[in-house]
Design a protein around this motif. Sequence first.
Motif, PDB file in Angstrom:
ATOM      1  N   GLU A 158       0.825  -1.204   0.000  1.00  0.00           N
ATOM      2  CA  GLU A 158       0.000   0.000   0.000  1.00  0.00           C
ATOM      3  C   GLU A 158       0.863   1.259   0.000  1.00  0.00           C
ATOM      4  N   ARG A 159       1.949   1.232   0.775  1.00  0.00           N
ATOM      5  CA  ARG A 159       2.805   2.421   0.874  1.00  0.00           C
ATOM      6  C   ARG A 159       3.509   2.701  -0.444  1.00  0.00           C
ATOM      7  N   PHE A 160       4.091   1.684  -1.053  1.00  0.00           N
ATOM      8  CA  PHE A 160       4.828   1.883  -2.301  1.00  0.00           C
ATOM      9  C   PHE A 160       3.908   2.252  -3.457  1.00  0.00           C
ATOM     10  N   SER A 161       2.670   1.763  -3.447  1.00  0.00           N
ATOM     11  CA  SER A 161       1.753   2.021  -4.556  1.00  0.00           C
ATOM     12  C   SER A 161       1.429   3.505  -4.698  1.00  0.00           C
ATOM     13  N   LYS A 162       1.675   4.274  -3.651  1.00  0.00           N
ATOM     14  CA  LYS A 162       1.381   5.704  -3.674  1.00  0.00           C
ATOM     15  C   LYS A 162       2.587   6.550  -4.093  1.00  0.00           C
ATOM     16  N   MET A 163       3.676   5.901  -4.452  1.00  0.00           N
ATOM     17  CA  MET A 163       4.916   6.627  -4.730  1.00  0.00           C
ATOM     18  C   MET A 163       5.175   6.863  -6.219  1.00  0.00           C
ATOM     19  N   LYS A 174       8.546   6.018  -8.471  1.00  0.00           N
ATOM     20  CA  LYS A 174       9.560   5.654  -7.468  1.00  0.00           C
ATOM     21  C   LYS A 174       9.331   4.258  -6.902  1.00  0.00           C
ATOM     22  N   LYS A 175       8.099   3.766  -6.994  1.00  0.00           N
ATOM     23  CA  LYS A 175       7.797   2.460  -6.402  1.00  0.00           C
ATOM     24  C   LYS A 175       8.626   1.351  -7.043  1.00  0.00           C
ATOM     25  N   TYR A 176       8.967   1.505  -8.317  1.00  0.00           N
ATOM     26  CA  TYR A 176       9.721   0.451  -8.995  1.00  0.00           C
ATOM     27  C   TYR A 176      11.134   0.335  -8.417  1.00  0.00           C
ATOM     28  N   MET A 210      11.937   1.308  -5.341  1.00  0.00           N
ATOM     29  CA  MET A 210      11.775   0.867  -3.965  1.00  0.00           C
ATOM     30  C   MET A 210      11.589  -0.653  -3.905  1.00  0.00           C
ATOM     31  N   ILE A 211      10.841  -1.209  -4.839  1.00  0.00           N
ATOM     32  CA  ILE A 211      10.653  -2.664  -4.894  1.00  0.00           C
ATOM     33  C   ILE A 211      11.972  -3.343  -5.207  1.00  0.00           C
ATOM     34  N   ASP A 248       8.325  10.384   0.589  1.00  0.00           N
ATOM     35  CA  ASP A 248       8.711   9.582  -0.575  1.00  0.00           C
ATOM     36  C   ASP A 248      10.184   9.782  -0.897  1.00  0.00           C
TER      37      ASP A 248
END
Length: 245
Positions: free
Chosen positions: A89-94, A97-99, A101-102, A125
Motif C-alpha cells: 500500500e505504501r509503495f503504490s502511492k509513490m 519511485k515504487k519500482y 523501492m521494490i 517519498d
Amino acid sequence: MKKALKAAFPHTVPILLGYLSIGIPFGLLLQNAGYNALWAFFMSLVIFSGSMQYLAVGMMASGLGLIEVAIMSFLVNVRYMFYGLSFIERFSKMGWKKYYMIFSLTDEIYSLLCSVKAPKGVDEDKFFVSISALCHSYWIAGSVIGSLAGSLITFNSSGMDFAMTALFLVIFLDQWRDYPTHIPALLGIAATLIALFVFGRDNLALPAMLLILILLFAGRTPIQKRLVFQPPKDVSNTQIEQEEF
C-alpha cells in the motif's frame, strides 16, 4: 532531494559500515574468481542482493546454466516477496519511485524503513528513496573497493563469504532486542529447523519461507496483542541507552 538525502544519511550509517564490511569480501572473491571491478560494479548495480551475488561467484565459476541460476535466484530472493507484502500500500502511492523501492528492498533496508520516519519538513517519498539509494551506493562502493583491492593484493580468501552470515546474525539479534515480541523470531527459527530436517540443507529456503508465512498468519492474533509500535523518538543514542538501562 538534497534535503531528503541529508536527513536520511545518519540513519544509514550502520548499513554503510555493514555493506562495506560484506561488499569488500564479495569484491575480493569475485576478483579471485577472475572477474574484475567492472563486473563487481554492474553486478551490484543491477542485482543488489548480497547473498545472491556471493552465490553467483560460485555459479559462474562452475558454469551453471541459465535455468539453474534462475531457480537458485528465486529460492534465495523469495523472502523479499514476503517483505514487500507489508509495503504494498505504501509503495503504490509513490508513483514511478515504487519500482526502484521494490527493486532495492533488501533485508537491511526493509528493517530500516520499518523503524524510521521522515523528519518534519522532509518529503516522505524522497526520504525513503534516499535511504534506498544511499544503501545501494554503499553496496556498490564496497564491491568495487574489494575488487580493486583484490587486483592489487593476493591472499587466501577462504572464509570471506561468512561476512554475509555474520550480518544476518547481527540483524537478527538487533531485532530480537528491540522488537516488542519474540514470537515471530521463534516461529521463524522453528519453521527453519523443520524445513532443514524435512528437506535438507540444500532445499530448505522455499519450504522454510512458506512455513514461516503460514505460521505467522496462524499466530497473527497473539502477535498483534503483544505488538505495540512506538515511532522513533528524536533523541540521541546516548539517551536511548540510558532509557534502556
